[in-house]
Each structure stands twice: as structure tokens, then as C-alpha cells.
Design a protein around this motif. Structure first.
Motif, PDB file in Angstrom:
ATOM      1  N   ILE B 129      -3.157  29.875  24.573  1.00 48.53           N
ATOM      2  CA  ILE B 129      -3.149  29.194  23.270  1.00 48.53           C
ATOM      3  C   ILE B 129      -3.998  27.924  23.345  1.00 48.53           C
ATOM      4  CG2 ILE B 129      -1.694  27.980  21.587  1.00 48.53           C
ATOM      5  CD1 ILE B 129       0.578  29.947  22.511  1.00 48.53           C
ATOM      6  N   LYS B 169      -5.819  16.462  14.372  1.00 50.11           N
ATOM      7  CA  LYS B 169      -5.873  17.235  13.119  1.00 50.11           C
ATOM      8  C   LYS B 169      -6.638  18.545  13.342  1.00 50.11           C
ATOM      9  CE  LYS B 169      -7.650  16.915   8.446  1.00 50.11           C
ATOM     10  NZ  LYS B 169      -9.069  17.072   8.238  1.00 50.11           N
ATOM     11  N   ARG B 172      -4.743  20.994  15.519  1.00 49.91           N
ATOM     12  CA  ARG B 172      -3.631  21.668  14.829  1.00 49.91           C
ATOM     13  C   ARG B 172      -4.140  22.689  13.816  1.00 49.91           C
ATOM     14  NH1 ARG B 172      -0.234  16.106  14.927  1.00 49.91           N
ATOM     15  NH2 ARG B 172       0.753  16.542  16.931  1.00 49.91           N
ATOM     16  N   GLU B 173      -5.243  22.367  13.194  1.00 48.23           N
ATOM     17  CA  GLU B 173      -5.843  23.357  12.271  1.00 48.23           C
ATOM     18  C   GLU B 173      -6.227  24.614  13.052  1.00 48.23           C
ATOM     19  OE1 GLU B 173      -7.699  20.388   8.842  1.00 48.23           O
ATOM     20  OE2 GLU B 173      -8.933  20.973  10.555  1.00 48.23           O
ATOM     21  N   LEU B 175      -4.906  25.587  15.889  1.00 48.60           N
ATOM     22  CA  LEU B 175      -3.677  26.270  16.320  1.00 48.60           C
ATOM     23  C   LEU B 175      -3.073  27.082  15.174  1.00 48.60           C
ATOM     24  CD1 LEU B 175      -1.993  23.498  18.527  1.00 48.60           C
ATOM     25  CD2 LEU B 175      -2.969  25.642  19.315  1.00 48.60           C
ATOM     26  N   MET B 176      -3.191  26.538  13.943  1.00 46.87           N
ATOM     27  CA  MET B 176      -2.678  27.279  12.773  1.00 46.87           C
ATOM     28  C   MET B 176      -3.444  28.580  12.597  1.00 46.87           C
ATOM     29  SD  MET B 176      -2.014  24.069  10.248  1.00 46.87           S
ATOM     30  CE  MET B 176      -2.169  24.932   8.713  1.00 46.87           C
ATOM     31  N   VAL B 178      -5.036  30.211  14.923  1.00 48.15           N
ATOM     32  CA  VAL B 178      -4.688  31.090  16.051  1.00 48.15           C
ATOM     33  C   VAL B 178      -3.359  31.784  15.761  1.00 48.15           C
ATOM     34  CG1 VAL B 178      -3.999  31.123  18.498  1.00 48.15           C
ATOM     35  CG2 VAL B 178      -5.952  29.767  17.782  1.00 48.15           C
ATOM     36  N   ARG B 179      -2.421  31.013  15.232  1.00 44.14           N
ATOM     37  CA  ARG B 179      -1.092  31.574  14.931  1.00 44.14           C
ATOM     38  C   ARG B 179      -1.199  32.694  13.893  1.00 44.14           C
ATOM     39  NH1 ARG B 179       2.948  30.205  11.297  1.00 44.14           N
ATOM     40  NH2 ARG B 179       5.019  30.873  12.000  1.00 44.14           N
ATOM     41  N   LYS B 180      -2.028  32.421  12.865  1.00 47.44           N
ATOM     42  CA  LYS B 180      -2.217  33.448  11.818  1.00 47.44           C
ATOM     43  C   LYS B 180      -2.781  34.726  12.432  1.00 47.44           C
ATOM     44  CE  LYS B 180      -2.846  30.668   7.701  1.00 47.44           C
ATOM     45  NZ  LYS B 180      -3.850  29.903   6.964  1.00 47.44           N
TER      46      LYS B 180
END
Lengths: 174, 187
Positions: B129, B169, B172-173, B175-176, B178-180
Motif C-alpha cells: 500500500i 493531502k 491520502r488522495e 491512498l483513496m 488505491v482503496r477504490k
């Protein structure tokens, strides 16, 4: 105070999530998130994503194995660190570092090349600056000397190599 | 997260004079932090252990130059961060050569699998991740997860506090997204 939506989104990703906002501002953002489903969705998503790398932390105590300290201690005791604590002169350290260059062939080669280029450039530059010896022209020199001592052309025509002339007389007097 | 407040100036001075017992107290206070940061920056526990050793040997060497202008904590963090980043750079250079070598071997019929030590799935997942972030973003996320404030992160990385904000920022964008992606694969 009313904040613009983009500003709130940015705070949600940073200061709000990390608890870096003032209490009063945080309260206002709390209210905005509670009112606005889109901001609420963003907040939930950020929380889930930001926590992702840390999900595995629960079983990860993060304490280094005891052996590490033993190794550090051994390295401290056996290495030349004691030398650092004593008053080693800078010159010795510099020489040591220079000696260490031999262990890095690429760096040594690069430094050697730079030095060679510098020496060549300096040498060529010195050659350019050197004063070239004057090209003497004997007749011009003779004319100059004659003018200086007030001799005339006839003396030259005697072809006696300058002996017994005003020129010789002048220099003998000096 | 790390309690280094109990480290008095006397202990630091004693350690700077070569007192091993005093230095051990410094190590006990922040060794875990250095280890965790290193472990999240590199993939292998062995590499992290090597970094921790190098960091503390460096700290010991340089302690005589510590001027008490910043806190010892920030100073040690900075050394740990720089050494982890350097190690990572060095490692990635070696790894790219190794990967090329492995590809050649696999093309010739060999079957080498990457060795991640003790099969720690969690750590591998964490590193996968974090692997989506660049080194700067990754370091900001790691330091933040260690409980450092924006101010402390800025001091440790010697960057502006707004740069810390921007990196967090963007991280985290990322990571978001990647999560999706992970969730869409799961579905």
C-alpha cells in the motif's frame, strides 16, 4: 465563519483528520460534515484510506530485537569512534577520507580526470601568459644605441665591431 | 508516542563524552521509533535492523556536535529519516539490477520467488500500500502515524509546514484511489 467547500475538503484530508485545527473551527467543520452527505462520504472514505497502511499495526509491536543494541554496542566499542571523541585533528581525518577514496574506483577516476584537466588547463594558460623573448634586430638596436649616445652613421661603416667608437666610450664610462 | 522527555541534558552530555550506559538510555527511548520508521521505509526487517544500527552509531559519533538548539528527539528523527531514505535509494538501485538478473533467470527456466523473510503477510500488505506513494509522501504518512505533529514533521524533514500539508493531502488522495481500486478488484 462560513468556509468554502474546497477549503473544507482540504481540511478533511489534512488538519481535520489529524486534529490540528482549533476547537472552534473543528466544531464548525463537524457541523458541516453532519449536514452535508457528500462531505460525510468524503470523510468516511479518507478515514478508511488513511488507516489502510496502519491496519497491520495491531500485531506489530515495533520493538527492535535485543540483538540490535548488542551489535551497536560492539560497533561503538570496537570501531574508531573513540578517536572521534578524542581531539583528533582535522588534517588526519581529511587524510583518512582521502585514503578511503581508493576504495571507490569510480570516484577516484573522476577526481583524477578532473585533476588532470586542471593541470593541463593551468599549464596551457601559463604558456599563454609567458613573456616571449624580444626578437632582436641588430641594426635597429645599433640605431637605438647610436641615437642614445649621439653617435653618427660613419662609425658603423668603419666596421670595427664597435671598438673605439662613441658607443664603447659611453658604456665604458658607465 | 515516544517519551523522550525524561532524557535530561546530563544524560545527553554523558553519552557525548562516551558513556555507554547513558547512550543506552537514549537508545531505549527512541530505538523503537527508529525501527518502526525504518521498517515502513524498507521491505525487509533485516534491512530495518541494519538502518537502526547505522543510525545509532551515527548518533553516537555526532553527539559531541549536538548543540541543544533543537530537541534530541527531532535531531535523531532527522538522522533516522535521512538514513532510511538513503538506504531505500541505494536499495532500489541494487534491486533494479537484481530484478533484471531474475528476469533473465526466469526466461531461462528458473523459478525464483522473492524472499520476504518470515512470510509476514501484514507487513507485505502494508508495504504494498505504501509502495503507491513516493518517498516524500510515504515519509510524511509514516511520521504522522508515529504521532508527530505537522510542526515536528516539518522540523524533521526540514521542510515548510505547508509542504507537509500538501504531501499528506496528496498521499491520502492516492491512498483513496488505491482503496477504490482494491475494492473494485474484490467485487
Amino acid at each position: 465563519m462560513i468556509y468554502n467547500r474546497e477549503q473544507i475538503k482540504e481540511w478533511i484530508l489534512t488538519d481535520y483528520l489529524d486534529g490540528q485545527l482549533d476547537v472552534s473551527v473543528k466544531k464548525e467543520i463537524d457541523e458541516c460534515i453532519a449536514r452535508d452527505p457528500e462531505l460525510k462520504a468524503l470523510y468516511d472514505e479518507v478515514c478508511a484510506a488513511a488507516g489502510m497502511p496502519l491496519q497491520s499495526e495491531a500485531d506489530f509491536d515495533g520493538h527492535p530485537p535485543e540483538q540490535i543494541w548488542k551489535n551497536i554496542k560492539a560497533r561503538i566499542e570496537t570501531s574508531h569512534i573513540e578517536v572521534e571523541h578524542s581531539s583528533t585533528d582535522v588534517w588526519t581525518k581529511w587524510l583518512e577520507q582521502l585514503g578511503g577514496l581508493w576504495g571507490r574506483p569510480r570516484l577516484s577516476l573522476a577526481l583524477g580526470s578532473v585533476m588532470a584537466v586542471l593541470v593541463m588547463v593551468t599549464w596551457i594558460g601559463m604558456g599563454q601568459m609567458r613573456v616571449r623573448p624580444a626578437q632582436y634586430n641588430s641594426s635597429q638596436q645599433m640605431e637605438y644605441l647610436m641615437e642614445m649616445v649621439g653617435a653618427d652613421v660613419d662609425m658603423l661603416e668603419e666596421d670595427n665591431g664597435g671598438f673605439d667608437t662613441a658607443i664603447e666610450e659611453y658604456f665604458l664610462m658607465i | 508516542m515516544i517519551n523522550m522527555d525524561e532524557l535530561s541534558d546530563d544524560i545527553i552530555e554523558l553519552a557525548a563524552q562516551g558513556d555507554i550506559a547513558a547512550f543506552e538510555r537514549i537508545y531505549r527511548s527512541c530505538g523503537s521509533f527508529v525501527y518502526r520508521v525504518a521498517l515502513r521505509m524498507v521491505d525487509h526487517p533485516q534491512d530495518a535492523e541494519e538502518i537502526v544500527q547505522d543510525v545509532f552509531v551515527r548518533v553516537y559519533e555526532q553527539l559531541t556536535r549536538f548543540r541543544f538548539e533543537s530537541s534530541l528527539k527531532t535531531w535523531i528523527y532527522r538522522i533516522a529519516v535521512n538514513m532510511s531514505l538513503n538506504y531505500r535509494k541505494k536499495r532500489s538501485r541494487i534491486r533494479s539490477r537484481t530484478a533484471e538478473f531474475r528476469e533473465n533467470i526466469q526466461m531461462q527456466g528458473g523459478s525464483e520467488k522473492p524472499d520476504f523473510g518470515e512470510g509476514d503477510d501484514h507487513r507485505q500488505r502494508m508495504n504494498r500500500i505504501l509502495g503507491h506513494l513516493n518517498a516524500d509522501q510515504r515519509m510524511c504518512i509514516i511520521l504522522r502515524s508515529e504521532g508527530l505533529s505537522y510542526e515536528e514533521i516539518a522540523q524533521t524533514l526540514t521542510i515548510n509546514i505547508n509542504t507537509v500539508r500538501t504531501r499528506l493531502k496528496r498521499a491520502r488522495e492516492k491512498l483513496m484511489s488505491v482503496r477504490k481500486e482494491v475494492m473494485s478488484h474484490d467485487i
